[in-house]
Design a protein around this motif. Structure first.
Motif, mmCIF file in Angstrom:
data_model
loop_
_atom_site.group_PDB
_atom_site.id
_atom_site.type_symbol
_atom_site.label_atom_id
_atom_site.label_comp_id
_atom_site.label_asym_id
_atom_site.label_seq_id
_atom_site.Cartn_x
_atom_site.Cartn_y
_atom_site.Cartn_z
ATOM 1 N N ASN A 241 0.820 -1.219 0.000
ATOM 2 C CA ASN A 241 0.000 0.000 0.000
ATOM 3 C C ASN A 241 0.854 1.269 0.000
ATOM 4 O OD1 ASN A 241 -2.387 -1.372 -0.131
ATOM 5 N ND2 ASN A 241 -2.759 -1.360 2.062
ATOM 6 N N VAL A 242 2.014 1.205 0.665
ATOM 7 C CA VAL A 242 2.918 2.365 0.661
ATOM 8 C C VAL A 242 3.225 2.749 -0.794
ATOM 9 C CG1 VAL A 242 5.321 3.069 1.096
ATOM 10 C CG2 VAL A 242 3.999 1.995 2.908
ATOM 11 N N ALA A 243 3.538 1.736 -1.600
ATOM 12 C CA ALA A 243 3.868 2.017 -3.002
ATOM 13 C C ALA A 243 2.620 2.410 -3.795
ATOM 14 C CB ALA A 243 4.535 0.799 -3.628
ATOM 15 N N LYS A 244 1.499 1.728 -3.493
ATOM 16 C CA LYS A 244 0.256 1.996 -4.246
ATOM 17 C C LYS A 244 -0.195 3.444 -4.101
ATOM 18 C CE LYS A 244 -2.505 -2.192 -4.656
ATOM 19 N NZ LYS A 244 -3.572 -2.928 -4.005
ATOM 20 N N VAL A 245 -0.162 3.972 -2.857
ATOM 21 C CA VAL A 245 -0.678 5.340 -2.695
ATOM 22 C C VAL A 245 0.195 6.370 -3.411
ATOM 23 C CG1 VAL A 245 -2.005 5.092 -0.555
ATOM 24 C CG2 VAL A 245 0.403 5.610 -0.425
ATOM 25 N N PHE A 246 1.448 6.001 -3.668
ATOM 26 C CA PHE A 246 2.280 6.924 -4.444
ATOM 27 C C PHE A 246 2.074 6.724 -5.947
ATOM 28 C CE2 PHE A 246 5.130 7.018 -0.568
ATOM 29 C CZ PHE A 246 4.877 8.350 -0.275
ATOM 30 N N GLY A 247 1.167 5.802 -6.296
ATOM 31 C CA GLY A 247 0.831 5.599 -7.705
ATOM 32 C C GLY A 247 1.734 4.593 -8.415
ATOM 33 N N ALA A 248 2.341 3.666 -7.648
ATOM 34 C CA ALA A 248 3.272 2.714 -8.273
ATOM 35 C C ALA A 248 2.541 1.768 -9.216
ATOM 36 C CB ALA A 248 3.978 1.903 -7.193
ATOM 37 N N SER A 249 3.237 1.390 -10.277
ATOM 38 C CA SER A 249 2.665 0.426 -11.232
ATOM 39 C C SER A 249 2.807 -0.980 -10.639
ATOM 40 C CB SER A 249 3.437 0.484 -12.537
ATOM 41 O OG SER A 249 4.781 0.097 -12.296
ATOM 42 N N TYR B 172 6.366 -2.113 -10.793
ATOM 43 C CA TYR B 172 7.204 -1.524 -9.735
ATOM 44 C C TYR B 172 6.986 -2.275 -8.422
ATOM 45 C CZ TYR B 172 9.390 1.803 -6.585
ATOM 46 O OH TYR B 172 10.197 2.370 -5.624
#
Lengths: 249, 263
Positions: free
Chosen positions: B159-167, B170
């Motif tokens: 989720n940390v990566a998801k909220v920054f818009g990670a693909s 990634y």
């Protein structure tokens, strides 16, 4: 506050899990650069609220818009500080802080400059090469704060981020957070069940009910200047007012 | 000397003491038995020196036996890693793949490598027989550990990566893979241990007269216990050393972990 233009609009937001209504028709605005606290009893669905607002969970009804557009991770700059420890253990403090910028494709010199600044502001510079398992729980939350602020988000959501810290560490990090927010003036939604924390940090407090969760009341705190004194009569009065609101949760 | 160093020295001394106790007990037992099936440590040492310097009954030295076994082990183990890690990752990331092939994979997992010997004799020849049996031993621990570790990736990290818009790519490359690497390493360590334990079974069918497993079998036919025990000890010691080397590498590579392995 009413003269300001809302930056984020949450409209008729509802979330059901089968027959269980967790969020029931929640609507409010958040203004640019505002520090808003959302307080609610344990188990009322605060984490669900955060997850729905950030779109980690789909809402059943309603919308979250930034300006006129529905919130989107790819388009908007959103940061989320989680309740649980969220540092990536295989990355150093530096690499943890820069992850948002890395994902958003910022050039390396800008990443370096921004990370350096935010580490300085959060007092983490001496620990930049440490791994999360080498630093305390309080420092890990500082890393999460630095990581959230470094991207200069449109919306920064914090889900009871200091719930697992002892009182003195919490005070110290709260002060750092306020200083950081005063410098950057980013739009923050801070979710907590700690009423004193809410009065200490925010400009406005939304009080939630028990499930099905609605907004029970709104309390303005913007007239109290930072750094706030918890023994100040006005601080005590507001805390009492919020306590009275939540007494019959 | 600090407390940690003192504890390390103590651990080494206790290990040496436990080896001495076992050697003394073995000596007493063999003196009591007076049987060629229980040679005393001195005879085992003589057998070791003989194998190391003059070689076995066919003149093949112990070092050549060890080398041949190591080559086979690493071939089988490398094949197990090459297949087990990507397959475990893929099935962990797309659990439907695993759920829809479970009925095939799971029963195979419970067939011991030794039960595959007749099949390997019929279907394969030479080096591939060794590699196949060793691969069987190593594959499942690596595959299952990889698969399970993917399903246990901390959702907050994702989720940390998801909220920054990670693909998705990634998230797989920068969150899932670094997060599961220590578990994969543990699976590899367990797999290597099992692969090494399969060496005797593999060398029973390989056809070549070289290899530590084959050495044991040669001397089993002659009922020469000294050489058999040397072969067993060599397998044990090499297995132990491989495990220790793996632990040291794990500790170094995954130094970000607070706990690496139970050592």
């Amino acid at each position: 506050m009413s003269a300001k233009k809302p930056k984020i609009t949450i409209k008729n937001l509802s979330k059901y899990f089968d027959d269980l209504v967790v969020l029931d028709d929640i609507s409010f605005d958040i203004y640019d650069g505002e520090f808003l606290c959302v307080v609610g009893p344990t188990g009322c669905g605060k984490t669900t609220f955060c997850n729905v607002v950030t779109r980690l969970l789909p809402s059943t009804k309603g919308s979250v818009t930034v300006g006129a557009e529905a919130i989107d991770f790819k388009k908007h700059n959103v940061s989320f500080i989680f309740q649980e420890p969220s540092c990536l253990p295989w990355r150093t403090v530096w690499d943890n802080v820069k992850i948002g910028l890395e994902i958003k494709g910022y050039p390396e010199p800008e990443i370096r400059e921004r990370v350096q600044n935010v580490l300085e502001m959060t007092g983490l510079t001496p620990f930049k090469d440490f791994f999360p398992n080498q630093i305390s729980a309080g420092m890990k939350q500082r890393v999460a704060i630095a990581r959230a602020f470094v991207t200069e988000p449109d919306m920064l959501l914090m889900d009871e981020p200091f719930g697992q810290l002892d009182t003195s560490t919490r005070f110290s990090i709260e002060n750092s957070l306020v200083r950081l927010w005063e410098k950057t003036k980013q739009t923050v939604i801070f979710v907590t069940h700690n009423l004193e924390e809410a009065v200490y940090l925010s400009e406005r407090i939304l009080v939630l009910t028990q499930k099905p969760t609605k907004i029970k009341s709104e309390v303005g705190v913007q007239h109290l200047l930072h750094p706030r004194d918890i023994a100040d009569p006005e601080f005590v009065r507001i805390r009492r007012q919020v306590t009275d609101l939540v007494r019959w949760w | 000397m600090n407390d940690k160093q003192k504890e390390q020295v103590k651990t080494v001394l206790y290990n040496i003491l436990s080896l001495i106790v076992v050697a003394v007990l073995w000596t007493l037992f063999s003196a009591w038995q007076q049987s060629p099936f229980f040679p005393p440590p001195a005879d085992i040492w003589k057998a070791f020196v003989g194998l190391a310097t003059q070689g076995d009954i066919e003149g093949i030295s112990l070092a050549r036996h060890i080398w041949a076994s190591l080559i086979r082990i690493f071939a089988g183990f490398a094949a197990a890693c090459a297949l087990g890690i990507p397959l475990g990752l893929a099935m962990g990331l797309w659990p439907r793949m695993y759920n829809r092939t479970r009925a095939v994979l799971e029963p195979i997992r419970f067939i011991p490598p030794i039960a595959w010997i007749p099949m390997a004799i019929v279907l394969l020849v030479g080096f591939s027989r060794y590699a196949f049996l060793i691969w069987l031993g190593a594959f499942f621990p690596i595959f299952i550990t990889t698969l399970l570790s993917v399903t246990r990736v901390n959702p907050v990290h994702v989720n940390v990566a998801k909220v920054f818009g990670a693909s998705r790519s990634y998230i797989i490359r920068k969150i899932v893979i670094p997060s599961v690497l220590p578990d994969i390493a543990t699976g590899m360590r367990v797999g290597l241990g099992i692969a090494w334990m399969c060496i005797v079974a593999a060398e029973m069918i390989g056809g070549e007269m070289i290899g530590v497993g084959r050495l044991i079998l040669k001397y089993a036919e002659l009922i020469r216990m000294g050489e058999i025990i040397v072969g067993m000890l060599v397998i044990g010691i090499i297995g132990f050393l491989m495990n220790e080397i793996f632990i040291v590498v794990e500790k170094r590579v995954f130094r970000w972990r607070s706990e690496v392995s139970i050592d």
